[in-house]
Design a protein around this motif. Sequence first.
Motif, PDB file in Angstrom:
ATOM      1  N   GLY A 160      -3.860   1.970  -1.537  1.00 23.70           N
ATOM      2  CA  GLY A 160      -4.298   1.076  -2.598  1.00 23.70           C
ATOM      3  C   GLY A 160      -3.392  -0.123  -2.815  1.00 23.70           C
ATOM      4  N   ASN A 161      -2.185  -0.082  -2.305  1.00 25.13           N
ATOM      5  CA  ASN A 161      -1.250  -1.197  -2.518  1.00 25.13           C
ATOM      6  C   ASN A 161      -1.672  -2.459  -1.769  1.00 25.13           C
ATOM      7  N   ARG A 162      -1.963  -2.311  -0.494  1.00 24.26           N
ATOM      8  CA  ARG A 162      -2.362  -3.486   0.290  1.00 24.26           C
ATOM      9  C   ARG A 162      -3.719  -4.023  -0.152  1.00 24.26           C
ATOM     10  N   SER A 163      -4.639  -3.132  -0.479  1.00 24.56           N
ATOM     11  CA  SER A 163      -5.966  -3.610  -0.918  1.00 24.56           C
ATOM     12  C   SER A 163      -5.864  -4.336  -2.245  1.00 24.56           C
ATOM     13  N   ARG A 164      -4.972  -3.892  -3.124  1.00 25.66           N
ATOM     14  CA  ARG A 164      -4.766  -4.595  -4.391  1.00 25.66           C
ATOM     15  C   ARG A 164      -4.214  -5.998  -4.135  1.00 25.66           C
ATOM     16  N   SER A 165      -3.249  -6.107  -3.236  1.00 24.06           N
ATOM     17  CA  SER A 165      -2.698  -7.428  -2.891  1.00 24.06           C
ATOM     18  C   SER A 165      -3.748  -8.310  -2.237  1.00 24.06           C
ATOM     19  N   ALA A 166      -4.536  -7.722  -1.353  1.00 20.75           N
ATOM     20  CA  ALA A 166      -5.562  -8.489  -0.643  1.00 20.75           C
ATOM     21  C   ALA A 166      -6.624  -8.996  -1.606  1.00 20.75           C
ATOM     22  N   ALA A 167      -6.993  -8.206  -2.582  1.00 20.37           N
ATOM     23  CA  ALA A 167      -8.019  -8.605  -3.542  1.00 20.37           C
ATOM     24  C   ALA A 167      -7.560  -9.776  -4.403  1.00 20.37           C
TER      25      ALA A 167
END
Length: 69
Positions: A61-68
């Motif tokens: 969830g960390n990378r997807s949060r940054s990507a979003a």
Amino acid sequence: MTLETILKEPTVSIVDVRTPEEYQQGHIKNAKNINIYDPNFEKDIQKLDKSKPVYIYCRSGNRSRSAAQ
């Protein structure tokens, strides 16, 4: 909304932001791999049709949060 429901939507984009190696180990069916660490990430993510729902995921969830963002 469940993953099964999301996968049934024909207009949904599913984006896996993990590395290509992680993607090859297993991914959601029809997910597009756009590696968040790739220098072209910003350019590639801008190509998505944002008039349709876009679901972004990674391992924790960390990378997807940054990507979003």
